[in-house]
Design an enzyme around this catalytic site. Structure first.
Site, short mmCIF file in Angstrom:
data_model
loop_
_atom_site.label_atom_id
_atom_site.label_comp_id
_atom_site.label_asym_id
_atom_site.label_seq_id
_atom_site.Cartn_x
_atom_site.Cartn_y
_atom_site.Cartn_z
N ASP A 106 0.84 -1.19 0.00
CA ASP A 106 0.00 0.00 0.00
C ASP A 106 0.89 1.25 0.00
OD1 ASP A 106 -3.05 0.80 0.47
OD2 ASP A 106 -1.88 1.99 1.89
N ARG A 107 0.72 2.17 0.97
CA ARG A 107 1.53 3.39 0.99
C ARG A 107 3.02 3.06 1.07
NH1 ARG A 107 -1.86 6.38 -1.18
NH2 ARG A 107 -0.67 8.25 -0.62
N ARG A 110 4.47 2.72 -2.24
CA ARG A 110 4.72 3.99 -2.92
C ARG A 110 6.00 4.64 -2.40
NH1 ARG A 110 0.33 3.93 -5.78
NH2 ARG A 110 -1.51 2.91 -4.87
N HIS A 151 -11.46 7.08 -0.39
CA HIS A 151 -10.60 7.74 0.59
C HIS A 151 -9.50 8.57 -0.08
CE1 HIS A 151 -8.48 4.06 -0.41
NE2 HIS A 151 -7.38 4.55 0.12
N TRP A 152 -9.10 8.20 -1.30
CA TRP A 152 -8.10 8.99 -2.01
C TRP A 152 -8.59 10.43 -2.22
CZ3 TRP A 152 -4.28 7.25 -6.21
CH2 TRP A 152 -3.57 6.12 -5.79
N TYR A 214 -1.81 11.53 2.03
CA TYR A 214 -2.62 11.49 0.82
C TYR A 214 -2.65 12.83 0.11
CZ TYR A 214 -4.21 6.74 1.57
OH TYR A 214 -4.25 5.38 1.70
N HIS A 273 -7.09 -6.90 -0.33
CA HIS A 273 -6.02 -5.91 -0.33
C HIS A 273 -4.88 -6.23 0.63
CE1 HIS A 273 -4.05 -2.02 -0.47
NE2 HIS A 273 -4.31 -1.79 0.80
#
Length: 296
Positions: A106-107, A110, A151-152, A214, A273
């Protein structure tokens, strides 16, 4: 969780303190968590990696868990993936590792993506779990994506709107997110892990920091991605995703990452996920096999 691991706070040159769990002996592997979690998400993976002969370093990203949550800047650069990646590189250097392998969910994926671009001599191998590149996901936004990943668009709204709404009942918000994104029910999550996630989200500073994560992704991170649009990750890249999740339904995940990296392999796992918690054994086996490969 993490029996036999050290749990400490390491202060970086900036003064930022990061909570980090470490254990094992052998080649170093960094594990980076995602939203809305902490390093606890790796509790079933980390012991399997150490048993396979790796040293595991599992930090809480800045703004998350028990790591520091500095006030953000107007351009959100405080929580850019570049800033977070720099944290991780310095953390590993302070632990004595100049070069290492990294897996990010997930994050965390990134952050790892940015790390591989900004620090190509540091990242030996890279695995990302259940993500497509940030710029790609924004560019291909449609109703299905906006509905599933609302949520993005909610978290990037100006403060304090999302902070106030989440803060009204953080436990409900967090448990709802875990249940919605995972496809195996809340029972697959360790009660201790859920307690750690909920404890973190009861801190308004954590909620604010994660919103800033975000907001950065929708602004300064995209600027950095655009500047590097022609570059490719040259470290070997493994991509894993949940067959029941949205990423696998919306993208040809391997081909999408081949637009960003030179050597890509990967496959789906039959879950949602949260691969490290919904499919810990399958995820661990895939990571161990990949990280045991030849080093460039």
């Amino acid at each position: 969780m993490f029996e036999g691991f050290d749990d400490q706070r390491i202060i970086l040159s900036s003064g930022l303190a990061l909570r980090v769990r470490t254990g094992g002996e052998g080649p170093p592997v960094m594990l980076l968590h995602g939203y809305p979690q902490t390093s606890a998400c790796w509790h079933a993976i980390a012991p399997q990696l150490t048993a396979a002969g790796f040293t595991v370093v599992a930090p809480d990203l800045r703004g998350y868990g028990e790591s520091d949550k500095p006030p953000s800047s107007p351009d959100h650069s405080t929580y850019s993936k570049r800033a977070m990646a720099n944290d991780m590189v310095e953390l590993m250097q302070r632990l004595g590792y100049e070069r290492f392998q990294v897996a990010g969910h997930d994050r965390g994926g990134r952050v790892a993506h940015r790390m591989a671009l900004d620090h190509p001599l540091v990242v030996a191998r890279l695995a990302v779990l259940d993500i497509a590149p940030t710029a790609t996901m924004y560019a291909r936004t449609d109703r299905t994506f906006a509905t599933g990943y609302y949520h993005w668009f909610f978290l990037i709204q100006p403060a304090p709107l999302p902070e106030r709404l989440i803060g009204a009942d953080p436990d409900f918000y967090l448990r709802t997110k875990l249940d919605a994104w995972g496809k195996s029910g809340l029972s697959v999550f360790s009660p201790e892990a859920i307690d750690e996630y909920c404890t973190a989200f009861r801190d308004p500073a954590c909620v604010s920091a994660t919103c800033e994560d975000y907001r950065a992704a929708a602004s300064i991170d995209l600027d950095h991605d655009e500047a590097d649009a022609a570059r490719r990750i040259d470290a070997p890249l493994l991509v894993l995703w949940g067959a029941k999740g949205l990423v696998g339904k919306l993208y040809d995940v391997v081909e999408t990452w081949r637009e960003k990296a030179l050597a890509v392999s990967g496959r789906a796992l039959p879950v949602g996920h949260f691969l490290p918690e919904e499919a810990p054994d399958e995820t661990a086996r895939a990571l161990i096999s990949f990280f045991s490969g030849p080093q460039r």
